[in-house]
Motif scaffolding. Structure first.
Motif, PDB file in Angstrom:
ATOM      1  N   GLY A 293       0.817  -1.211   0.000  1.00 41.39           N
ATOM      2  CA  GLY A 293       0.000   0.000   0.000  1.00 41.39           C
ATOM      3  C   GLY A 293       0.849   1.258   0.000  1.00 41.39           C
ATOM      4  N   ALA A 305      -3.748   1.662  -3.642  1.00 38.41           N
ATOM      5  CA  ALA A 305      -3.103   1.803  -2.333  1.00 38.41           C
ATOM      6  C   ALA A 305      -4.129   1.702  -1.209  1.00 38.41           C
ATOM      7  N   TYR A 306      -5.258   2.395  -1.371  1.00 40.02           N
ATOM      8  CA  TYR A 306      -6.311   2.299  -0.356  1.00 40.02           C
ATOM      9  C   TYR A 306      -6.742   0.847  -0.176  1.00 40.02           C
ATOM     10  N   ALA A 308      -5.069  -1.892  -0.816  1.00 39.72           N
ATOM     11  CA  ALA A 308      -4.021  -2.692  -0.197  1.00 39.72           C
ATOM     12  C   ALA A 308      -3.971  -2.461   1.317  1.00 39.72           C
ATOM     13  N   TYR A 309      -4.047  -1.205   1.722  1.00 38.09           N
ATOM     14  CA  TYR A 309      -4.043  -0.910   3.152  1.00 38.09           C
ATOM     15  C   TYR A 309      -5.254  -1.531   3.838  1.00 38.09           C
TER      16      TYR A 309
END
Length: 487
Positions: A293, A305-306, A308-309
């Protein structure tokens, strides 16, 4: 620097001081260790479920998987979560059937500690402590497995003084056993005793270890090399460790380390490649999911990225992962989403503290940038007294800067960044902190040098602070030729 998102209603309330760890954060009462002399059978009530009950078969995992997990746990190696679950279930059965089996209790406690570290779930920490202390009561002499487990548990809790105490006792009882060395090196590092960490590594490298142990030895060497600023040597050791790893979980752990090294030098593609390879090998590798992320955000692939986090936080919620996502939202101007994640940070920290985890470093960082800087100073000063590692020096220096005491702040920032004082790690964040402190003190030449150094080390080191560093350099009349894209 003062326009950060605050979290309404989450600053730490004033309460009577709590022992050792937290001054003001509320702590629920933990299950205390059994008093000496209590029969081991009484500890059975502390196993999941709260009371003795009919033995439950372990999760679907064959004897080979259980054997691999047993080898990993007793050697301090990474193990896959399903294998750890199977081993824990098997050992729970054994201690119910044989409550005076010291080794079974030691293996169970070590497995709990390993799972707590893998999942960032502190609920396993009290269970681990109970099992390991029970093992020690049942067999006090030459119980190296219990001592190893207590060392690992202390490291999971970031209790480096306890890790040093148990680790040195384990090493004294079996000085030729290689497994005692890596956790002790980690404990020395957490205490800022880099001389002892290096000396202990030299002794470890001098032992004759088998082929199965060499990857773990190389990985520990890589950590020491990284702390000395020897990035290339650290990467070479980790690459060899990954190539020689005996299980997918072990290989995934070393690939995650390679991804972190690549991130620290700003090599986004290499970092992403290693993090994604780690996740393919071990989908429960939370540090790799969080790292993915972080890299995707730096690449401008924000939606990914959002995701993944959020995937990392759904599977294995860690306060560090929630903190990073909160700052990413804040950098994007998504104030409400940032507050939600900062609220999650506080809740996860409370859970960690309830499990005996020392969360003072993260609390201090949070308070310095998003809460009460003076509170951060008080906490981090106490943490520095207890375990004065480089991370704490950097965080305390920054907290003092945020609280307006830049003269004192520079002392700690220098400790974190000066190789002669132990701060050999090439950290963009540490260099940025020192540069901003020097700028406030009107020391323009060193400020320029350290801000440039931060962007050279890793031009993507923080979605919030990279623009600050760029703007500070512009004000100084010196901007990198090709500044990174706005985070």
């Amino acid at each position: 620097m003062d326009n950060r998102v605050g979290v309404r209603g989450t600053s730490l309330p004033s309460e009577p001081p709590a022992p050792r760890r937290s001054r003001r954060w509320p702590r629920r009462v933990l299950v205390t260790a059994l008093a000496g002399g209590v029969a081991a059978g009484a500890v059975l009530t502390l196993l999941p479920g709260g009371r003795p009950h009919r033995a439950v078969p372990p999760p679907a995992a064959g004897p080979q998987a259980q054997a691999q997990a047993l080898t990993a746990v007793t050697s301090g190696l990474p193990a896959a979560l399903p294998q750890l679950g199977a081993l824990i279930a098997l050992q729970e059965q054994r201690v119910r059937a044989q409550p005076r089996d010291a080794r079974a209790w030691a293996v169970l406690g070590a497995a709990y500690a390993a799972r707590a570290r893998r999942t960032a779930d502190p609920a396993d920490c009290p269970r681990a402590e109970q099992a390991l202390q029970t093992s020690l009561r049942l067999r006090t002499a030459q119980n190296t497995e219990a001592l190893d487990g207590l060392t690992a548990l202390a490291l999971t809790r970031r209790d480096f003084p306890a890790a040093k105490r148990y680790g040195e006792e384990a090493l004294k009882s079996a000085p030729k056993r290689w497994t005692a060395y890596p956790p002790l090196i980690e404990a020395y590092t957490g205490l800022g005793d880099y001389k002892s960490a290096r000396a202990t590594l030299d002794k470890l490298l001098g032992l004759r270890t088998g082929a199965a142990a060499r990857p773990a030895v190389m990985a520990r060497a890589a950590a020491v090399y990284r702390d000395r600023g020897w990035r290339e040597d650290a990467a070479a050791q980790l690459a060899d460790a990954a190539a020689g790893a005996g299980t997918p979980a072990e290989q995934a752990a070393y690939l995650t380390g390679l991804g972190q090294l690549a991130w620290e030098r700003g090599d986004l593609q290499d970092a992403l490649r290693h993090f994604e390879a780690a996740v393919r090998l071990d989908p429960d590798q939370g540090a790799a999911l969080t790292g993915r992320g972080r890299v995707l955000a730096a690449l401008g692939r924000t939606t990914e990225a959002y995701e993944a986090y959020r995937a990392a936080l759904t599977g294995h919620p860690s306060p560090q992962g929630a903190y990073e996502l909160g700052e990413l939202y804040e950098a994007r101007g998504m104030t409400e989403q940032a507050r939600e994640r900062y609220d999650q940070v506080l809740e996860l920290v409370r859970r960690g503290m309830a499990g005996g985890v020392d969360e003072e470093l993260l609390i201090g960082r949070y308070e310095a940038d998003h809460g009460d800087p003076q509170e951060a100073v008080e906490r981090l000063e106490a943490e520095w007294e207890r375990q004065p590692g480089t991370e704490v020096a950097d965080a305390l220096g920054w907290a003092l800067h945020r609280a307006g005491d830049d003269e004192e702040a520079l002392t700690y920032a220098t400790t974190a960044t000066d190789a002669t004082k132990g701060g050999g790690v090439r950290s963009a964040l540490y260099a940025f902190h020192r540069g901003m402190i020097e700028l406030e003190l009107d020391e323009q030449a060193p400020a320029r040098r350290h801000l440039q150094q931060a962007l050279r080390f890793n031009p993507y080191f923080s979605p919030l602070q990279v623009p600050v560093a760029q703007e500070a350099l512009r004000a100084l009349g010196d901007v990198p030729e090709e500044p990174p894209p706005s985070a």
